[in-house]
Design a protein around this motif. Sequence first.
Motif, PDB file in Angstrom:
ATOM      1  N   ARG A 115      -9.978  77.732 -23.486  1.00 46.79           N
ATOM      2  CA  ARG A 115      -8.553  77.387 -23.493  1.00 46.79           C
ATOM      3  C   ARG A 115      -8.174  76.522 -24.683  1.00 46.79           C
ATOM      4  N   LEU A 116      -9.158  75.893 -25.304  1.00 44.12           N
ATOM      5  CA  LEU A 116      -8.887  75.071 -26.488  1.00 44.12           C
ATOM      6  C   LEU A 116      -8.743  75.914 -27.746  1.00 44.12           C
ATOM      7  N   GLU A 117      -8.970  77.234 -27.616  1.00 43.54           N
ATOM      8  CA  GLU A 117      -8.801  78.148 -28.739  1.00 43.54           C
ATOM      9  C   GLU A 117      -7.802  79.224 -28.332  1.00 43.54           C
ATOM     10  N   PRO A 118      -6.518  78.955 -28.486  1.00 42.36           N
ATOM     11  CA  PRO A 118      -5.494  79.902 -28.027  1.00 42.36           C
ATOM     12  C   PRO A 118      -5.638  81.301 -28.618  1.00 42.36           C
ATOM     13  N   GLU A 119      -6.107  81.393 -29.862  1.00 42.66           N
ATOM     14  CA  GLU A 119      -6.253  82.715 -30.476  1.00 42.66           C
ATOM     15  C   GLU A 119      -7.303  83.561 -29.759  1.00 42.66           C
ATOM     16  N   LEU A 120      -8.227  82.908 -29.105  1.00 42.12           N
ATOM     17  CA  LEU A 120      -9.228  83.617 -28.311  1.00 42.12           C
ATOM     18  C   LEU A 120      -8.781  83.758 -26.864  1.00 42.12           C
ATOM     19  N   TYR A 121      -8.188  82.712 -26.335  1.00 39.19           N
ATOM     20  CA  TYR A 121      -7.839  82.681 -24.916  1.00 39.19           C
ATOM     21  C   TYR A 121      -6.712  83.670 -24.585  1.00 39.19           C
ATOM     22  N   ASP A 122      -5.685  83.699 -25.391  1.00 40.04           N
ATOM     23  CA  ASP A 122      -4.526  84.550 -25.085  1.00 40.04           C
ATOM     24  C   ASP A 122      -4.886  86.037 -24.993  1.00 40.04           C
ATOM     25  N   PRO A 123      -5.640  86.619 -25.952  1.00 40.79           N
ATOM     26  CA  PRO A 123      -5.976  88.046 -25.837  1.00 40.79           C
ATOM     27  C   PRO A 123      -6.926  88.349 -24.686  1.00 40.79           C
ATOM     28  N   CYS A 124      -7.632  87.336 -24.184  1.00 39.01           N
ATOM     29  CA  CYS A 124      -8.666  87.567 -23.171  1.00 39.01           C
ATOM     30  C   CYS A 124      -8.244  87.166 -21.766  1.00 39.01           C
ATOM     31  N   LYS A 125      -6.994  86.786 -21.565  1.00 37.18           N
ATOM     32  CA  LYS A 125      -6.566  86.327 -20.240  1.00 37.18           C
ATOM     33  C   LYS A 125      -6.781  87.394 -19.176  1.00 37.18           C
ATOM     34  N   SER A 126      -6.369  88.609 -19.476  1.00 39.20           N
ATOM     35  CA  SER A 126      -6.524  89.679 -18.493  1.00 39.20           C
ATOM     36  C   SER A 126      -7.993  89.977 -18.228  1.00 39.20           C
TER      37      SER A 126
END
Length: 1139
Positions: free
Chosen positions: A777-788
Amino acid sequence: MAAHGRSPLLLLRFLFVCVCSYVSVLGLKFPSGPAEPPHPHGVRVMEAPVVAGASQLRRTTGWKLAEEEACREDLTRLCPKHTWTNILAVLECMQDRKEEIELSPDCNHLLWNYKLNLTTDPKFESVATEVCRSTIAEIKECNEEVRGKGYLVSCLVDHRGNISEYQCSQYITKITSVIFSDYRLICGFMDKCKEDINSLHCGSINVGQKDIHSQGEVIACLEKALVRQAEQPDRAHPIKEECQKAILRVAELSSDDFHLDRHLYFACREDRERFCQNVQAGEGKVYKCLFNHKYEDAMSEKCRDALTTRQKLISQDYKVSYSLAKACKLDLRKQHCSLDTNLPRAREARLSYLLLCLEAAVHRGRPVSGECQGEMLDFRRMLMEDFSLSPEIVLHCRTEIEAQCSGLHRKGRTLHCLMRIGRGDRTSAIDSICQNALQTLIQSADPGADYRIDRALNEACESVIQTACKHIRSGDPMILSCLMEHLYTEKMVEDCEHRLLELQYFISRDWKLDPVLYRKCQGDAARLCHTHGWNETSELMPPGAVFSCLYRHAYRTEEQGRRVNSGERLSRDCKVEVQRILHQRALDVKLDPELQKHCMTDLGKWCSEKTDTGQELECLQDHLEDLVSICREVVGNLTELESEDIQIDALLIRACDAVIQAHCHDVADNQVDTGDLMECLVQNKQQKEMNDKCAVGVTHFQLIQMKDFRFSYKFKMACKEDVLRLCPNIKKKVDVVICLSTTVRNDTLQEVREQRVSLKCRKQLRVEELEMSEDIRLEPELYDPCKSDISRLCPNVAFGNAQMIECLKEQKNLLSQRCHQRIFKLQEVEMSDPELDYQLMRVCKQMIKRFCTEADAKNVLQCLKQNKNSELMDPKCKQMITKRQITQNTDYRLNPMLRKACRADIPKFCQSILNKASEDRELEGQVIACLKLKYADQRLSPDCEDQIRVILQESALDYRLDPQLQMHCSDEITKLCPEEAAAQEQTGQVEECLKVNLLKIKQDACRKEVLNMLKESKADIFVDPVLHTACALDLKHHCAAITPGRGRQMSCLIEALQDKRIRLQPECKKRLQDRIDMWSYAAKVAPAENFSDLAVQVMTSPSKNYILFVIAMSLCVLFLVGLLCGRITKRVTRDLKDR
């Protein structure tokens, strides 16, 4: 009165007291009376006595009330016999009788006419002059009074508190009690208040219609009307100004002896016996005793009402309290609080003004007598106990009281109910005028200086104080701070929690109401914030803005872009207090005035369901981008402040106490926290002392920091100049980190002479990168595409300790395309910089210390791989290393050392694979497989060959490290080699199983992979761990001088096998013969695809010499045939020419 130029506000302009010269004091009897005694049917003025001295005062003959037929029966029934000869004692007995006892009308009228004659004889002054001779000489004002007008005794009554002569004091006291039995005996009072009495229907002034009991009710009626006028000016009948002054003056003069307040005396006579039996009358002692028992269950309602009325009069004019006026008289003069002594109802006479003035002196350290402070404490407590004593509260908060706080009059509960509404709960609201009235009342009562003033708080928190704050002296201002420190802890009780927050809400809105803060910071506030006195306000710097000014100076550093002069900094003591207040405010969003003022709309919109402790501020921080601009600024400033001093977040510090004590006590003890404590907590998130509550709080703060780089104090201070220069207009921390990291990487790759990012920023940047690797979650560029993907594949996995990232890595084949691409990029970064691999660094922390202390940070994984099979290697770490090796072998780009060593070989031999590759997808080991084949053909560059040899050796021991083999042979492994695959320790058994079962393999792709393994093993015996183990001793004996690589040692062993003179070890001989048979089979089933492959097969064949000999002989024969054929063709050509 006017003729003498006297002010109409003095008592004795209302109290023209005339006392008969025949009165004797202290047992002296009435001397010979008038020619005719008073008659019940008429009023006769008594003749002037002959006052010649003390001897005449002691005459024993004369008229006696006991001898009058109209009163004889009543006197015998009510008064002791020894009082019959003393008219003053008889009068006192009659007027103090119980209410239910009736006097005969004739006696009642006789008594009243007698007292009226007594108080209207202008010759009474002779007795006063005789009895009070020395006192009159001492009191200048009385000595100068004109004789014969009744002013002398009036003056003595006014100054009775200063009379030291015993007989005079008793004389004046007795006379006063006679006068106050009936308002009509107060000369002038009836004239001033006649119209108001009739308008208010307070009683008739006609003689005979009211007895002496009901006459006290008239004054009580007027007093209640005066109170009602202050509380309801729009509804109450307006009392004339001169009557108002008369009422207050009467109340003032009855303040020392409760007998003089006839209404209160009769209402509270039984309560006095019940609660204050041993309290001597005089100096207001009985009043104080009754006030203290006002809310006792045994207190009668009529007495409680009478006491409340008197208290309300005191709130309008402090002089109505004898004890307060006497105790604070000199202090009021010293502190210049009584500016206009001629106006008893002026602003200076109000109790609230007196308290504010004297409290200001106390807060400034000026001397105020202990006796006066004690009286102030009593009346401050009184104001907090009963809201009705404050007319402003009754007037402006009437609606709120009737709607939500009715029936809570006792012990300050109504006031706390209003304070609760004033806190601004979403379910209710309070009028701003009422809010201001509450704030003013609390400033007057000043409960922050002594919690005992607030009875509701004192009772609710008594148990907490006894357990949690017992080390603090009772009444000390720090008790409130102690209670705040234990808010939301197991020691706090719910009722105390509510009362405390209700009070702190108002204290937090005026910095002066915290006495410790004011004492330590008043100099700084005057110097830096231009404040005025304690009880003075300024529109430019209201009380609520002063604290904001103080904390801006407390945390002002060079970040403001200029050097801060020492004169602009807070003193050390003041800064400590500012930090204490900030810690308290962090406990509840409503304790921060600016936050509540500007964010109420956003709280209702975004945080209506966040009602638990500390959730509201966290909610606002979570929705920072959605807030209105002014609220966003306030929340941002507070978050920025927390980043510098995380101890402001008291709830987080409490939750993390165990971790702090175990791992961060050094930085926690620092008086100035510059982000070190939070950094320490982040670094120790994996420790056993870290509980869930602390971990959640720390992670939340980390997430909030990602919204703005300013929220990371150390990062901001280290990199602010670099950000302005290299990353302007970038606000989000993650974007700033990426920007700076990219700059550092480019400078490193280009080997520039001087890095553009400063050294201190690079160091802090490293810390931030390491922290970000711990939670996806501290890396939005990674977290956002992987939420699903997270919700689908890892729903029950925790985010912390990089567990979620690890889960995604393990299921990368099932990830969505965007998430897969991001994970691949993350792995690429981690492989080039293993320190950013949080799980690896965490699991192998001890092994790194054991094996890799001298290794460069970027070579940590390589070091661990080299020591993987050590007996001292931790199993968990070994398992993690294997995972990383599997990942590396899926794509050459994930192996930085291979990529660098083979940068020329890869495009040379494997370009066709690169042309088909996707930039963000793994090649599944295709490039590495390509290089392995070229290694077997001995065509790689030395550096690349060394790297491929290492990979071959590793994958030969563990089939999982060969992605192509695992991909194509998964079914065969499951079918043919289940036991070998299930082995916990992989030592090449699966590869050996596949080789042995080569003939059973049906799938061409798998067979090809096994054949490739056989081919690779011919190039180097180290690639075949089973054969190498079996022939280790023979290698040492027969091939020790042979350099490893390029099949040299393998050829040495084959030659030794063919040499009948050499005896190899049985196991080695068997394994080696099996390999030769496998190679022969491989040559049959996998013929060379091109000439180069054929040449390689020949050169690596055990019959290489024979094959080369046959080829050479074939070439020789071909050459001879060519020569022969050439001569024949040449002769034929010449013959044709000759023709």
